[in-house]
Design an enzyme around this catalytic site. Structure first.
Site, short mmCIF file in Angstrom:
data_model
loop_
_atom_site.label_atom_id
_atom_site.label_comp_id
_atom_site.label_asym_id
_atom_site.label_seq_id
_atom_site.Cartn_x
_atom_site.Cartn_y
_atom_site.Cartn_z
N ARG A 49 42.09 -22.68 38.01
CA ARG A 49 41.84 -23.07 39.41
C ARG A 49 42.23 -21.97 40.39
NH1 ARG A 49 42.85 -29.53 40.24
NH2 ARG A 49 41.22 -30.18 38.79
N ARG B 6 35.28 -29.38 38.76
CA ARG B 6 36.72 -29.17 38.94
C ARG B 6 37.52 -29.45 37.68
NH1 ARG B 6 39.02 -29.96 44.00
NH2 ARG B 6 40.61 -31.28 43.06
N HIS B 7 36.92 -30.04 36.68
CA HIS B 7 37.68 -30.52 35.53
C HIS B 7 37.32 -29.84 34.22
CE1 HIS B 7 38.43 -33.83 38.36
NE2 HIS B 7 39.57 -33.95 37.71
N SER C 200 51.72 -27.98 41.69
CA SER C 200 52.64 -29.08 41.97
C SER C 200 54.02 -28.66 41.51
CB SER C 200 52.23 -30.33 41.19
OG SER C 200 51.29 -31.07 41.93
N GLU D 114 40.44 -36.62 29.90
CA GLU D 114 39.79 -37.38 30.97
C GLU D 114 38.29 -37.14 30.95
OE1 GLU D 114 41.78 -35.82 34.38
OE2 GLU D 114 43.68 -36.75 33.81
N ARG E 184 43.80 -32.45 28.74
CA ARG E 184 43.58 -33.72 29.43
C ARG E 184 42.35 -34.41 28.85
NH1 ARG E 184 46.47 -32.69 34.51
NH2 ARG E 184 48.29 -31.66 33.63
N GLU F 66 44.26 -28.16 45.87
CA GLU F 66 45.58 -28.07 45.27
C GLU F 66 45.56 -27.10 44.10
OE1 GLU F 66 46.92 -31.23 42.68
OE2 GLU F 66 48.06 -29.51 42.00
#
Lengths: 579, 579
Positions: free
Chosen positions: B553, B347-348, B502, B341, B339, B499
């Site tokens: 995570r 968290r990333h 998904s 981002e 990612r 979370e």
């Protein structure tokens, strides 16, 4: 009913020109061959088949009207309460005479007269079974046998191959084994058949075509080979190029040969992991994104990364070593590695899966060599045993000689100098002058493999003590070797004359490492290298070594496939990133 | 000898300024804190220790001269023939009174007078043991007991911590368990000790510092927190920032807490894989290099690729589906996803490990939800059972409340609407107006997790039927839902209010898929999307669904770590690609 067996898909006889087919334009020239094939098949299918859509609008008086057609939620709930939901591979003697529900691909249909249709149903792993839809008389009062109308038979016989269907059927014993199907001892007497997901009337590549040996691995579409017409005349559909296979990835993957290769690949990974776990190796994940092109620089992908540049790892080498420095005794990793080499050959890909390990050396680096020999032989013997059926399927498409493996305890190890001597003395003329201080070429490797198969009756062996010039800066030089012609504690392993593994002892001492890096002409203060050396300066690091195996190559060369691209799920080449 | 136990590394008392230490320049400002700590420790060590090099040049009259010193090939061959090569974790009652050879990190030494040195030896997984080097009298004729001179004791007591050593020793029972060591029921009476790989006199970060909770996860080095001095005064070395940990990756990894986290991570992967293999899932490797930024476009890394552009996969989503289309019933993959981002939060990460699966749906997509619930609970219960010791080690550094899991068969599933209703009616004031047709925010998720823990006594639950607006184009809309407020057959799973997964049903019908892609404002003829839809047009594809789990995570939130960076081996952030 065994006499009704036949090839999975009928041969493409009398391919006719399709009026819709446009001649190849200049722009579409590359895809002309594939398109021509598609159109020929389309015409044939159009002539043979009746569209599912038209038959599903039958008049309501069909007494079997609720027993076939496109699946709807209501119809899917209409299966008998006593019908067991089963997979094809699980069907056994205990199911005979009982009702089952199956979900599978319909791979082939054939009408026998107007009252009987044969359908072949297939699920994962080429498990296929013969099903029969046979017309019954009209329902009589009090008779619970389901009615099967001629219309239903006709409809079932016209379902497009490779549609996903569900059927309710009674399991029966055929008169003789159904040779065309892997589930040969049972057949299904179908009473309900619904299409869950319809295939198009014309497939881009039929299953039978997908199951033929790939003819061409070039990234450029080329004209059909000479003799392709003859092959077609011999029976069976024309074979296709790798590009056609990739353009029809679904049918490529559904072919029995690719399912078998994929199953073998899964098993290789599993055997690798299990062997190492049992011996105390811990799995870890090296990063793909790295901050410096530290291993060489050429052949590395780079990309903008916020305010800096990121590179894609060419191997987990440094990170395996960091794990040892960081307190692990033995580690392994399974993951992607990347090479930005513009090599358009059947041996190369830009992304492949590496099987890597690294371990503390207690006394001697041959401990590492033994573990690597052990894991490879465990893999080879394991797939021989666990994947015998899959290997047979692959051989039926890509024939290969039996693989010769050494007896346990009799593994063959040569030194590099011994291998070169063998080539000089007993190899082809052109290798009369190979030197002990120069790396082997690919033709040399192949010749050596052939010599060793002949002389030692093995297709698997190790070549140890590679010359200093042929190894990277992290390879430990054998302190006992002649300083004028230094050799390393490093080795390769070969399968059928092709390299599948590189390994050896690494340098654990930071001063020795720095000196060696300088000697190899690399700047020890350059980005990535500085940090690499720094890790060994942080704290004491034990002697260690390891090796890297190319998963795709192990699978491809074990099966003697014509290209490593066939062993990959989604081969990446300089010209191809799709699908 | 139990009374001799003490902390693994002595507290950093009286750190003194080092004359060599240069004050921080403007350029080196960021690293000033770390450097200052290093220098303080260096000074301390310098005062305490005698260099190994100087002691190894002892006069020859030392009768123990061949029993200690830097390892040489000759010395390493001098171990007694009857000494068994063992690992620390394998030492058992049967070894008592017997000679063993150990290779390990020396993590700590302490002199008791001039005649006795205590050394703590450690191997992978924080297995540590207490060793004793005690001076004997001079050798007498006919006495086979090895001589241990006072010089040898002094030398052993001065070996730099984190050097890699090998010892020959007799295994003995201590008077009372050695509380500071995981191997507490045995101790080693050392007769030979050689340093194989020496650590520097000053470590960049001591093991004790590395084992303290990380204080700061910012990518920018910051000044020590208020109170850091107090903590130090309370005992124990100062805690360090994540940057300091990454700059000292070897010591970071050697710390008991990181070894424990790594062991738990290994086990999570293993549990995931085993559960799925037993249920017929086949592993596959999706590509990282892809030809189009097909999932969104924003947040994707791109790079020059020969004559085109390559992108790094943000998930294996499309390829999992291609496997199902290509004939697999159930697949899973474990591999890196990327990612781009610019999120600098705990968290990333820009690269992390995805645990993904996809499967054919036979009747209803809740089959998928059940498998995902099943595999996650298998993981949670598995690590609870198999990694109890490791969890304890982690908790000793990062305290966390006991995790509450549902009883088997009592898993909690809420619909999105029910979850929002709960938040509106029983949640904090700020969530009084949350809507059923808008995705949840991170604070909402946390509040929901707290509510549910309180109300249902579980930290793990699923939220199903997410609104259409919150899901990507491949999510299947529930055909039974209100067309004005459509919901999807898609769900998330949560652990401790965060979370971790998904999943849901995908669209298998190409026309439905194309319509949905248009509805979501994506051009169905754009690069990557066109080929994606094309796969579903090739042949019939069964209904299918799946989910994706973030390995990092799961580990981080299960252990309630303050950052996902602690769960990764080599965390990648927008500012950091090293080591």
């Amino acid at each position: 009913m065994a006499e009704e067996t036949k090839p999975a898909v009928p041969p493409a006889e009398n391919p006719a020109a399709d009026a819709e087919a446009a001649g190849p334009s200049k722009k579409a020239a590359k895809k002309a061959e594939a398109k021509a094939k598609k159109e020929a098949l389309k015409a044939q299918r159009a002539a043979e088949r009746i569209a599912v859509a038209s038959t599903s609008n039958e008049p309501e008086e069909d007494p079997a009207r609720d027993f076939y057609g496109p699946a709807t939620p209501a119809l899917l709930k209409s299966f008998s309460a006593d019908a067991e939901d089963v997979t094809l591979r699980s069907i056994s003697e205990s199911h005979i005479g009982k009702k089952v529900v199956i979900r599978a691909w319909l791979q082939n249909t054939r009408m026998q007269g107007a009252k009987m249709a044969f359908v072949e149903l297939r699920e994962e792993g080429n498990w296929a079974i013969q099903g029969i839809v046979a017309a019954t008389g009209d329902a009589k009062e009090g008779d619970s046998t389901p009615v099967i109308s001629k219309r239903m038979v006709k409809w079932a016989g016209a379902v497009n191959p490779e549609s996903f269907v569900t059927v309710e059927a009674k399991v029966e014993k055929p008169f003789a084994p159904v040779k065309s199907c892997r589930v040969s001892d049972f057949e299904l007497h179908i009473s309900k058949i619904f299409v869950i997901s319809a295939a198009p009337a014309t497939l881009g590549m039929t299953l039978a075509a997908a199951n033929r040996a790939v003819t061409n691995f070039s990234d450029e579409e080329v004209k059909p080979e000479e003799g392709a017409q003859e092959k077609e005349a011999e029976g069976g559909p024309p074979a296709a190029s790798m590009l056609t296979h990739l353009d029809n990835i679904v049918m490529h993957k559904r072919s029995p040969v690719q399912q078998a290769i994929a199953d073998i690949r899964v098993e290789v990974k599993h055997l690798f992991r299990d062997y190492l776990r049992e011996r105390g190796f811990k799995e870890f994940e090296p990063p793909c994104l790295i901050g410096a092109a530290s291993e060489g620089g050429a052949g590395v992908f780079s990309m903008p990364y916020f305010n800096q540049t990121a590179y894609l790892a060419q191997s987990p080498q440094f990170y395996k070593q960091f794990e040892i420095a960081g307190g692990r005794k033995r580690v392994f990793s399974i993951g992607p590695v990347f090479r930005a080499e513009n090599s358009n050959t059947p041996r190369h890909m830009t992304e492949f899966t590496g099987l890597d390990l690294e371990m503390e050396i207690r006394k001697d680096y041959h401990e590492v060599l033994s573990v690597l020999e052990g894991v490879l032989l465990h893999i080879f013997r394991g797939i021989e045993k666990n994947c015998a059926a899959e290997i047979e399927v692959v051989r039926s498409v890509y024939p290969s000689p039996e693989i010769l493996l050494p007896e346990p305890g009799k593994e063959l190890r040569l030194t590099f100098a011994e291998a070169q001597k063998l080539l000089r003395e007993e190899g082809p003329e052109e290798f009369r002058n190979v030197r002990d201080d120069e790396d082997m070429s690919t033709p040399q490797e192949k010749a050596l493999g052939a010599l060793i198969r002949e002389k030692y009756k093995t297709d698997f062996f190790a070549v140890d003590k590679f010359p200093d010039s042929a190894r990277p800066f992290y390879a430990k030089v054998d302190p006992a070797s002649d300083p004028k012609e230094p050799v390393t504690n490093a080795f390769d392993m070969f399968l059928r004359g092709q390299e599948i593994l590189s390994g050896g002892e690494r340098i654990a001492d930071p001063d020795e490492l720095e000196a060696r890096i300088r000697y190899k002409g690399v700047d020890p203060t350059s980005a990535g290298i500085k940090e690499y050396i720094g890790v060994f300066r942080e704290a004491g690091v034990p002697p260690h070594g390891g090796g890297g195996i190319g998963l795709d190559r192990v699978v491809a060369w074990y099966l003697a496939l014509p290209s490593v691209h066939l062993a990959a799920y989604y081969p990446r080449t300089p010209k191809r990133l799709l699908p």
